[in-house]
Design a protein around this motif. Structure first.
Motif, short mmCIF file in Angstrom:
data_model
loop_
_atom_site.label_atom_id
_atom_site.label_comp_id
_atom_site.label_asym_id
_atom_site.label_seq_id
_atom_site.Cartn_x
_atom_site.Cartn_y
_atom_site.Cartn_z
N UNK A 278 0.84 -1.19 0.00
CA UNK A 278 0.00 0.00 0.00
C UNK A 278 0.88 1.25 0.00
N UNK A 279 1.96 1.20 0.79
CA UNK A 279 2.85 2.35 0.86
C UNK A 279 3.56 2.59 -0.47
N UNK A 280 4.08 1.53 -1.06
CA UNK A 280 4.80 1.68 -2.32
C UNK A 280 3.84 2.24 -3.39
N UNK A 281 2.62 1.73 -3.42
CA UNK A 281 1.63 2.23 -4.37
C UNK A 281 1.34 3.71 -4.15
N UNK A 282 1.28 4.09 -2.88
CA UNK A 282 1.01 5.50 -2.53
C UNK A 282 2.11 6.43 -3.06
N UNK A 283 3.35 6.03 -2.87
CA UNK A 283 4.46 6.88 -3.32
C UNK A 283 4.46 7.01 -4.85
N UNK A 284 4.21 5.90 -5.52
CA UNK A 284 4.22 5.92 -6.99
C UNK A 284 3.07 6.76 -7.53
N UNK A 285 1.89 6.61 -6.90
CA UNK A 285 0.73 7.39 -7.33
C UNK A 285 0.96 8.88 -7.09
N UNK A 286 1.62 9.22 -5.97
CA UNK A 286 1.87 10.63 -5.66
C UNK A 286 2.64 11.30 -6.80
N UNK A 287 3.67 10.64 -7.28
CA UNK A 287 4.47 11.23 -8.37
C UNK A 287 3.64 11.42 -9.63
N UNK B 82 12.28 -1.13 -8.36
CA UNK B 82 12.41 -2.58 -8.54
C UNK B 82 11.07 -3.32 -8.50
N UNK B 83 10.02 -2.69 -7.98
CA UNK B 83 8.72 -3.36 -7.91
C UNK B 83 7.81 -3.00 -9.09
N UNK B 84 8.25 -2.04 -9.93
CA UNK B 84 7.44 -1.63 -11.08
C UNK B 84 7.16 -2.83 -11.96
N UNK B 85 5.94 -2.93 -12.45
CA UNK B 85 5.58 -4.05 -13.32
C UNK B 85 4.92 -5.19 -12.57
N UNK B 86 5.04 -5.19 -11.24
CA UNK B 86 4.31 -6.19 -10.47
C UNK B 86 2.82 -5.92 -10.63
N UNK B 87 2.04 -6.93 -10.91
CA UNK B 87 0.60 -6.74 -11.12
C UNK B 87 -0.02 -6.06 -9.91
N UNK B 88 0.35 -6.55 -8.74
CA UNK B 88 -0.25 -6.02 -7.51
C UNK B 88 0.15 -4.56 -7.30
N UNK B 89 1.44 -4.26 -7.46
CA UNK B 89 1.92 -2.90 -7.21
C UNK B 89 1.31 -1.92 -8.22
N UNK B 90 1.22 -2.32 -9.48
CA UNK B 90 0.63 -1.43 -10.48
C UNK B 90 -0.86 -1.20 -10.18
N UNK B 91 -1.55 -2.27 -9.76
CA UNK B 91 -2.96 -2.11 -9.41
C UNK B 91 -3.12 -1.18 -8.21
N UNK B 92 -2.27 -1.38 -7.21
CA UNK B 92 -2.36 -0.56 -6.01
C UNK B 92 -2.07 0.91 -6.33
N UNK B 93 -1.11 1.14 -7.21
CA UNK B 93 -0.80 2.51 -7.63
C UNK B 93 -2.03 3.16 -8.28
N UNK B 94 -2.68 2.42 -9.17
CA UNK B 94 -3.88 2.94 -9.83
C UNK B 94 -5.01 3.18 -8.82
N UNK B 95 -5.14 2.25 -7.86
CA UNK B 95 -6.22 2.36 -6.88
C UNK B 95 -6.01 3.58 -5.98
N UNK B 96 -4.77 3.82 -5.59
CA UNK B 96 -4.46 5.01 -4.78
C UNK B 96 -4.83 6.27 -5.56
#
Lengths: 135, 536
Positions: free
Chosen positions: B265-274, B372-386
């Motif tokens: 959730x945190x990693x997604x939040x940081x990516x979405x912020x940018x 390093x987590x970019x491209x993970x299905x979960x991380x990309x989804x979480x980024x979009x969800x945030x």
């Protein structure tokens, strides 16, 4: 313990500290525990708290401190209530090191609640403080 | 001894390889790559290969001399930036001798009343070489004026100063509650600082737009993200309304986020912020300078997640949270000390916290590859969800503000909307922990060991308060009272004219040893004082 009349609690942040997350959570825990909560909020002084206790006929005062000022401000609150002729116990919530507990107890603080205290403990602590009145 | 400054790609270095010797690229996957719009994957192409994050440890307690000694210790231990915690009276713009300050002087930060304290705070530190962060909001312009005055008295001109002033007043009304004046004049002070540093301090970040305190007060991750970015947009709108061109000031806006327990959730939040910031700055505010689009941020691990029970376990929590910050592409990092649920950090606990960052930087290899987590299905989804959840909040605020985020933020503060949302989330969390729906190690499960003996805590005694009162009285005795009174009259006059920048008058006033409290009281006479409606 079944109460004929619900316990009336005044909750306040005494002093300048603005961290009110814990106090707000405690307010809701006590309300859900059947108490009447008079929430004064931020930047209260001993005299504003005493005014509220008198006006609201409160049974107990809860003050929250996360600023390490408890050894100064806790006893100050206890003494101010006594000076005003009020037999109203004081419970402190916040970050209080264990080694300070005997000092606060000796100064007349009725209870201390640390971070992560469960709702049942919070309610029990306030009830015990009220039950211990007049001793 | 190995030299931590010699990176693997230096002439003598082995190149970036895994522990067992496999060479690795600087990034994997498809574009947009790190360093490319909308910067979801990071603001720099090479990320930590080009430069590690700044290990910036927040410190402050007691007198200026006490904190100065801790600063020197942190720099000796390999810290690469300074970060100052002020005590509660200073944060609220009250002097140590004010009746409200009783019991709070130097307890939760360092006491600063006059520029003399600031001189002691930075004694023996070359302000032209170090970068300094100051966590101060209501009285922020006054503390900045003091910092500049100290540097200039030491012969370092203001243009060379590098650092960050938190100066984010909007989140104070929403979450941390350390405000003095009402929101509108406070935002005018923020824009005065932005204008001043834009013109005269090109290496200074005039605002650190902070979600940290919103999260600590109990918000969800999505609300931390949304409220913080909304506050950022509000400052952009305020500065543009004050006549500044967006690309003149936006490159120096910086951010400050929390890193909590839920790793992805945190990693997604940081990516979405940018991604949100870059898109809004370009499309809505017309920024064209690439630096205006890049969201740079500081991270601090979640103080509120630390437990008083089995406090050593907090070292593990902090390490995992710090890892999320690094995987999320932070530019600087503070790791909390494990004893912070009990007291201010002891020197030993602060050192372990810094060592945790050094382990992540130099032993784990995570800094070799950008995002390093970019491209993970979960991380990309979480980024979009945030991003989706934040967008819902922006729509609500625009609605409240008649199309303006700034007005929407004012409306949300005055109606208690932000504070209510945060309190609801905080209580929801506590109920879940109480009901055993969430496990907190040492709190509602795995409690064996809770009675173990506690480590030594840092204590600030009453002698600090006595010492500081004596110092303040001495400064007041020695100064030119007429010069102080004149400087306060000018501050009042300049405060009454919204088109005048207050910074020059503040600079002149702190130089003649006017106190923080005297200046704040003078400004209160013009701006008034804010009292929030107490809601639970």
């Amino acid at each position: 313990m079944a109460d004929a009349t619900p316990v009336r609690v005044v909750l306040a942040k005494l002093g300048l500290d603005g961290h009110d997350r814990g106090l707000k959570v405690v307010a809701r825990m006590l309300r859900d525990g059947g108490m009447e909560v008079i929430y004064l909020g931020l930047r209260q002084t001993t005299s504003s708290i005493i005014d509220a206790v008198e006006q609201e006929d409160a049974d107990v005062v809860g003050i929250s401190m996360l600023n390490a000022g408890h050894l100064t401000l806790g006893p100050l609150m206890v003494d101010a209530l006594a000076d005003a002729g009020l037999d109203v116990p004081v419970v402190i919530g916040g970050i209080v090191p264990d080694e300070d507990l005997p000092t606060l107890a000796a100064a007349g603080v009725a209870g201390v609640l640390g971070p992560g205290s469960p709702a049942a403990d919070v309610v029990a602590c306030v009830r015990a403080a009220v039950a211990g009145r007049g001793r | 001894m190995a030299n931590p400054d010699s990176r693997p790609d230096s002439d003598s270095g082995p190149g970036f390889r895994t522990l067992s010797g496999i060479p690795v690229d600087s990034v994997y996957g498809d574009g947009p790559l790190p360093g490319e719009f909308p910067y979801t994957r990071g603001v720099h192409a090479e990320m930590y290969r080009s430069r590690l994050w700044t290990m910036r440890m927040f410190a402050g307690f007691g007198t200026a001399g006490d904190t100065n000694a801790r600063f020197h210790e942190l720099l000796r231990a390999g810290g690469t930036g300074l970060s100052t915690a002020f005590d509660m009276p200073t944060l609220m713009g009250r002097d140590s001798d004010h009746s409200w300050a009783l019991g709070e002087v130097g307890r939760a930060g360092v006491a600063v009343d006059t520029v003399e304290d600031m001189v002691d705070l930075f004694a023996g530190i070359d302000l032209g070489a170090v970068s300094t962060s100051m966590t101060i909001n209501g009285p922020a312009p006054i503390l900045l004026a003091m910092y500049v005055a100290v540097a200039e008295e030491a012969g370092v001109e203001r243009a060379r100063l590098s650092g960050t002033l938190q100066n984010d007043i909007l989140k104070e009304y929403q979450a941390q509650k350390e405000y003095v004046f009402p929101p509108r004049p406070s935002v005018r002070l923020v824009t005065d600082v932005i204008r001043f540093t834009t013109a005269e301090m090109p290496r200074w970040n005039p605002v650190s737009i902070s979600g940290y305190h919103i999260r600590e007060a109990g918000s969800t991750a999505a609300h931390e993200l949304a409220f913080t970015l909304a506050n950022g947009f509000a400052y952009v709108e305020a500065a543009m309304a004050a006549g500044l061109a967006v690309d003149d000031f936006a490159p120096r806006l910086s951010f400050f986020f929390n890193s909590h327990n839920d790793f992805f959730e945190e990693v997604g939040k940081f990516r979405a912020a940018r991604r949100i910031w870059a898109t809004w700055m370009r499309d809505r505010y017309g920024a064209t300078d690439e630096r205006s689009l890049k969201l740079r941020f500081h991270t601090q691990t979640a103080g509120v997640s630390l437990t008083a029970q089995q406090p050593e376990v907090n070292i593990a929590r902090v390490a995992l949270q710090a890892m999320a910050g690094v995987m999320g592409g932070t530019q600087s990092l503070h790791t909390d000390s494990h004893d912070e649920a009990l007291a201010l950090p002891s020197e030993e606990a602060a050192r372990i916290a810094l060592r945790t960052q050094q382990v992540i930087a130099h032993e784990t290899g995570v800094a070799h590859v950008a995002d390093p987590l970019g491209g993970s299905h979960y991380v990309e989804w979480m980024t979009d969800e945030m991003e989706r959840r934040a967008t819902d909040v922006f729509v609500h605020l625009e609605d409240l503000g008649g199309g303006s985020i700034l007005e929407g933020v004012y409306a949300g503060i005055e109606s208690g909307w932000f504070a209510g949302e945060i309190a609801d989330a905080a209580y929801r969390y506590e109920r879940e922990v109480n009901a055993g729906e969430r496990i907190v190690v040492g709190v509602n499960a795995f409690t064996e060991g809770n009675d173990a003996e506690r480590a030594k805590l840092l204590r600030i005694g009453q002698d600090t308060e006595d010492l500081q009162l004596k110092r303040l009285a001495g400064v007041k005795q020695a100064r030119d009272d007429r010069a102080v009174a004149d400087s306060l009259r000018r501050i009042v006059a300049d405060a009454g004219d919204p088109t005048t920048n207050l910074m020059p008058a503040l600079m002149d006033s702190v130089r003649v040893r006017t106190t923080v409290g005297e200046i704040v009281e003078a400004l209160e006479g013009v701006f008034g004082t804010y009292v929030e409606q107490a809601v639970i």
